[in-house]
Enzyme design. Structure first.
Site, short mmCIF file in Angstrom:
data_model
loop_
_atom_site.label_atom_id
_atom_site.label_comp_id
_atom_site.label_asym_id
_atom_site.label_seq_id
_atom_site.Cartn_x
_atom_site.Cartn_y
_atom_site.Cartn_z
N ARG A 1 0.79 -1.24 0.00
CA ARG A 1 0.00 0.00 0.00
C ARG A 1 0.82 1.29 0.00
O ARG A 1 0.24 2.37 0.03
CB ARG A 1 -0.97 0.03 1.19
CG ARG A 1 -1.88 -1.17 1.26
CD ARG A 1 -3.07 -0.94 2.11
NE ARG A 1 -2.73 -0.32 3.37
CZ ARG A 1 -3.58 0.46 4.07
NH1 ARG A 1 -4.78 0.68 3.59
NH2 ARG A 1 -3.23 0.96 5.22
N ASP A 2 2.13 1.20 -0.07
CA ASP A 2 2.92 2.43 -0.13
C ASP A 2 4.18 2.23 -0.97
O ASP A 2 5.27 2.66 -0.60
CB ASP A 2 3.29 2.90 1.28
CG ASP A 2 3.59 4.40 1.34
OD1 ASP A 2 3.17 5.12 0.42
OD2 ASP A 2 4.23 4.83 2.31
N ILE A 3 3.99 1.57 -2.12
CA ILE A 3 5.11 1.39 -3.05
C ILE A 3 5.40 2.73 -3.72
O ILE A 3 4.54 3.29 -4.41
CB ILE A 3 4.77 0.32 -4.11
CG1 ILE A 3 4.58 -1.05 -3.46
CG2 ILE A 3 5.87 0.26 -5.17
CD1 ILE A 3 5.83 -1.64 -2.85
N THR B 1 0.33 7.38 -0.20
CA THR B 1 0.96 8.62 -0.65
C THR B 1 0.27 9.11 -1.92
O THR B 1 0.30 8.40 -2.94
CB THR B 1 2.46 8.40 -0.92
OG1 THR B 1 3.08 7.89 0.26
CG2 THR B 1 3.13 9.70 -1.33
#
Length: 257
Positions: A30-32, A67
């Site tokens: 969920r935050d690559i 992000t």
């Protein structure tokens, strides 16, 4: 800064290989994003920061962390999401590596609008260098791969039906040396300069001095019956560690009496 198609392909392959393991454990990262991707000394990508990673659940519409710019549309719109959210981020990163900027820039609300109107990756990338415009082309397979991941409708996004397998079987990556990536026998097309680009020695200065007061406090904790099991292999004295490494004892379990 931009990367060549060969470099981008290698980096994305590393990310895919890492996500394959993460997803196989039912975890969505969920935050690559580039800030959470680091290169080792050989140029291989490591995925870091699992601060907002979650187990994949059917009802997770309230989990909107991430992000802006890398978040998938379903996350931004507070809808249920799954592994395909990580695939969308790969598309953003591929676009950014090749073009030098993200496809979606702005606040969450601005990005919502741009996702419906913005053109995606095209066959020609324009790069400004010394006041000259350099046109940099790439393969149609690369363009299709990135655009297929940037698909707004999650149902049509590459990887939504069969997961990582779909990404690996895409024409752009179909013949990639996946075993060599897994075994790290493939030479990276980009090797970071460890002294300049990838490593700041200032962060490894020998400044972790332990006072006698702190030492006694740790000794009290370690010797406590309550924490006896929890602190097996725990050390506060780095000199002890160095000595044990020399004696090849560091990897052996030490049980405190």
């Amino acid at each position: 800064h931009t990367f060549s198609e060969e470099q981008t392909c290698f980096f994305i392959s590393c990310i895919i290989q890492g996500l394959e393991h993460i997803h196989s454990n039912n975890i969505i990262h969920r935050d690559i994003k580039p800030e959470n991707l680091v290169l080792d000394s050989r140029g291989y990508v490591r995925i870091t920061d699992f601060g907002i990673a979650k187990e994949n659940e059917k009802d997770n519409s309230k989990e909107t962390s991430g992000t802006p710019g890398y978040m998938s549309p379903e996350v931004i719109l507070r809808k249920n999401h799954s592994f395909s959210s990580d695939f969308f981020a790969i598309g953003v990163i591929g676009y950014e590596f090749m073009k030098g900027r993200r496809p979606f820039i702005g606040t969450r609300n601005e990005i919502k609008e741009k996702m419906n109107n913005e053109k995606y990756f095209e066959n020609e990338v324009k790069i400004k260098n010394d006041d000259k415009i350099i046109k940099k082309g790439c393969s149609t397979e690369c363009i299709d791969f990135i655009n297929s991941l940037l698909e707004i409708n999650v149902e049509n996004r590459l990887g939504n039906k069969n997961g990582i397998k779909e990404l690996k079987e895409h024409q752009w990556l179909k013949y990639y040396l996946w075993d060599d990536i897994e075994n790290k026998t493939l030479e990276s097309p980009f090797i970071p300069d460890l002294d300049r680009d990838n490593f700041d020695k200032d962060y490894c200065k020998d400044n972790d001095i332990i006072t006698e007061k702190t030492k006694k406090r740790y000794e009290k904790i370690i010797l406590s019956t309550q924490y006896k099991i929890a602190f097996v292999d725990f050390y506060y004295n780095k000199d002890t560690i160095k000595e044990e490494k020399k004696k090849n004892l560091y990897d052996k379990k030490i049980v405190i009496d």
